[in-house]
Design a protein around this motif. Sequence first.
Motif, PDB file in Angstrom:
ATOM      1  N   LEU A  95       0.822  -1.212   0.000  1.00 16.79           N
ATOM      2  CA  LEU A  95       0.000   0.000   0.000  1.00 16.79           C
ATOM      3  C   LEU A  95       0.857   1.263   0.000  1.00 16.79           C
ATOM      4  CD1 LEU A  95      -2.806  -1.083   2.475  1.00 16.79           C
ATOM      5  CD2 LEU A  95      -3.019  -0.788   0.019  1.00 16.79           C
ATOM      6  N   GLU A  96       1.957   1.250   0.756  1.00 16.65           N
ATOM      7  CA  GLU A  96       2.864   2.403   0.765  1.00 16.65           C
ATOM      8  C   GLU A  96       3.490   2.620  -0.603  1.00 16.65           C
ATOM      9  OE1 GLU A  96       5.488   1.407   3.954  1.00 16.65           O
ATOM     10  OE2 GLU A  96       4.175   2.310   5.470  1.00 16.65           O
ATOM     11  N   GLU A  97       3.843   1.528  -1.272  1.00 19.27           N
ATOM     12  CA  GLU A  97       4.430   1.618  -2.612  1.00 19.27           C
ATOM     13  C   GLU A  97       3.419   2.184  -3.614  1.00 19.27           C
ATOM     14  OE1 GLU A  97       6.029  -1.528  -5.935  1.00 19.27           O
ATOM     15  OE2 GLU A  97       6.383  -2.007  -3.827  1.00 19.27           O
ATOM     16  N   LEU A  98       2.183   1.683  -3.559  1.00 22.82           N
ATOM     17  CA  LEU A  98       1.137   2.210  -4.443  1.00 22.82           C
ATOM     18  C   LEU A  98       0.869   3.687  -4.180  1.00 22.82           C
ATOM     19  CD1 LEU A  98      -1.474  -0.689  -4.461  1.00 22.82           C
ATOM     20  CD2 LEU A  98      -0.189   0.170  -6.413  1.00 22.82           C
ATOM     21  N   LEU A  99       0.848   4.074  -2.918  1.00 22.00           N
ATOM     22  CA  LEU A  99       0.606   5.466  -2.573  1.00 22.00           C
ATOM     23  C   LEU A  99       1.717   6.359  -3.129  1.00 22.00           C
ATOM     24  CD1 LEU A  99      -1.017   7.604  -1.073  1.00 22.00           C
ATOM     25  CD2 LEU A  99       0.347   7.081   0.957  1.00 22.00           C
ATOM     26  N   ALA A 100       2.967   5.920  -2.994  1.00 23.83           N
ATOM     27  CA  ALA A 100       4.095   6.702  -3.516  1.00 23.83           C
ATOM     28  C   ALA A 100       3.990   6.856  -5.031  1.00 23.83           C
ATOM     29  CB  ALA A 100       5.411   6.034  -3.127  1.00 23.83           C
ATOM     30  N   GLU A 101       3.612   5.787  -5.734  1.00 27.20           N
ATOM     31  CA  GLU A 101       3.443   5.861  -7.197  1.00 27.20           C
ATOM     32  C   GLU A 101       2.352   6.852  -7.579  1.00 27.20           C
ATOM     33  OE1 GLU A 101       2.635   1.970  -8.714  1.00 27.20           O
ATOM     34  OE2 GLU A 101       4.540   1.149  -8.001  1.00 27.20           O
ATOM     35  N   ARG A 102       1.209   6.786  -6.891  1.00 31.43           N
ATOM     36  CA  ARG A 102       0.078   7.654  -7.232  1.00 31.43           C
ATOM     37  C   ARG A 102       0.375   9.118  -6.899  1.00 31.43           C
ATOM     38  NH1 ARG A 102      -2.759   5.230 -10.872  1.00 31.43           N
ATOM     39  NH2 ARG A 102      -4.530   6.510 -10.378  1.00 31.43           N
ATOM     40  N   VAL A 103       1.087   9.364  -5.799  1.00 31.03           N
ATOM     41  CA  VAL A 103       1.451  10.741  -5.433  1.00 31.03           C
ATOM     42  C   VAL A 103       2.400  11.309  -6.483  1.00 31.03           C
ATOM     43  CG1 VAL A 103       2.732  12.120  -3.750  1.00 31.03           C
ATOM     44  CG2 VAL A 103       0.997  10.511  -2.983  1.00 31.03           C
ATOM     45  N   GLN A 104       3.351  10.488  -6.949  1.00 31.03           N
ATOM     46  CA  GLN A 104       4.289  10.955  -7.979  1.00 31.03           C
ATOM     47  C   GLN A 104       3.548  11.279  -9.279  1.00 31.03           C
ATOM     48  OE1 GLN A 104       7.469  11.643  -7.389  1.00 31.03           O
ATOM     49  NE2 GLN A 104       7.498  12.520  -9.445  1.00 31.03           N
ATOM     50  N   LEU A 105       2.586  10.419  -9.671  1.00 30.14           N
ATOM     51  CA  LEU A 105       1.797  10.695 -10.873  1.00 30.14           C
ATOM     52  C   LEU A 105       0.983  11.977 -10.705  1.00 30.14           C
ATOM     53  CD1 LEU A 105       0.474   7.124 -11.775  1.00 30.14           C
ATOM     54  CD2 LEU A 105       2.177   8.460 -13.019  1.00 30.14           C
ATOM     55  N   LEU A 106       0.463  12.217  -9.536  1.00 31.52           N
ATOM     56  CA  LEU A 106      -0.316  13.422  -9.267  1.00 31.52           C
ATOM     57  C   LEU A 106       0.578  14.652  -9.340  1.00 31.52           C
ATOM     58  CD1 LEU A 106      -3.084  14.543  -8.409  1.00 31.52           C
ATOM     59  CD2 LEU A 106      -2.368  14.254  -6.039  1.00 31.52           C
ATOM     60  N   ARG A 107       1.756  14.559  -8.773  1.00 36.67           N
ATOM     61  CA  ARG A 107       2.686  15.693  -8.794  1.00 36.67           C
ATOM     62  C   ARG A 107       3.187  15.982 -10.203  1.00 36.67           C
ATOM     63  NH1 ARG A 107       5.814  13.993  -3.329  1.00 36.67           N
ATOM     64  NH2 ARG A 107       4.337  14.974  -1.898  1.00 36.67           N
ATOM     65  N   ASN A 108       3.316  14.947 -11.023  1.00 40.80           N
ATOM     66  CA  ASN A 108       3.763  15.135 -12.403  1.00 40.80           C
ATOM     67  C   ASN A 108       2.643  15.649 -13.307  1.00 40.80           C
ATOM     68  OD1 ASN A 108       6.283  14.233 -11.712  1.00 40.80           O
ATOM     69  ND2 ASN A 108       5.954  12.155 -12.451  1.00 40.80           N
ATOM     70  N   GLY A 109       1.423  15.672 -12.790  1.00 39.42           N
ATOM     71  CA  GLY A 109       0.296  16.168 -13.579  1.00 39.42           C
ATOM     72  C   GLY A 109      -0.309  15.129 -14.494  1.00 39.42           C
ATOM     73  N   GLU A 110       0.036  13.877 -14.321  1.00 35.68           N
ATOM     74  CA  GLU A 110      -0.496  12.822 -15.185  1.00 35.68           C
ATOM     75  C   GLU A 110      -1.891  12.375 -14.762  1.00 35.68           C
ATOM     76  OE1 GLU A 110       2.350   9.657 -15.858  1.00 35.68           O
ATOM     77  OE2 GLU A 110       3.975  11.038 -15.383  1.00 35.68           O
ATOM     78  N   ILE A 111      -2.216  12.555 -13.497  1.00 36.52           N
ATOM     79  CA  ILE A 111      -3.545  12.212 -13.001  1.00 36.52           C
ATOM     80  C   ILE A 111      -4.052  13.353 -12.128  1.00 36.52           C
ATOM     81  CG2 ILE A 111      -3.153   9.716 -13.026  1.00 36.52           C
ATOM     82  CD1 ILE A 111      -2.776   9.891  -9.957  1.00 36.52           C
ATOM     83  N   GLY A 112      -5.334  13.327 -11.825  1.00 38.67           N
ATOM     84  CA  GLY A 112      -5.903  14.297 -10.907  1.00 38.67           C
ATOM     85  C   GLY A 112      -6.812  15.289 -11.612  1.00 38.67           C
TER      86      GLY A 112
END
Length: 128
Positions: A95-112
Amino acid sequence: MSNRVLRGSGLGGVSFEDDRGVEFAPRQMITYDCPRGHVVEVTMAHDAEVPAIWECPHCGSEAARSTGEKPEPKQEKPARTHWDMLRERRSISELEELLAERVQLLRNGEIGPAHLHRARNTTGKRTA
């Protein structure tokens, strides 16, 4: 063929057998006391499991055994939350690994949401 027909008998309503020689199962009378003062007597088989509560036929409330026997408390399962179901499928490290991946995608502007993806200038600040 017509002489075998029993005239005047309805469908499934009348039995032409008598009760001679029939031995009934042993029975017991169980008494329940309604909170509104009604006394309810129920005939049950001697080996039947007797419930501690019976619905009063007069008022519909729950009548308790006259002997004072209390019903067993029902064991209720705690409600399963979304987190409980998620933990059944994944470990904390996953879960921590998935959260880190999703936060990085959000910060890069790919999702959200779209308003988070405004164009940035070269200094890293947002432009209006």
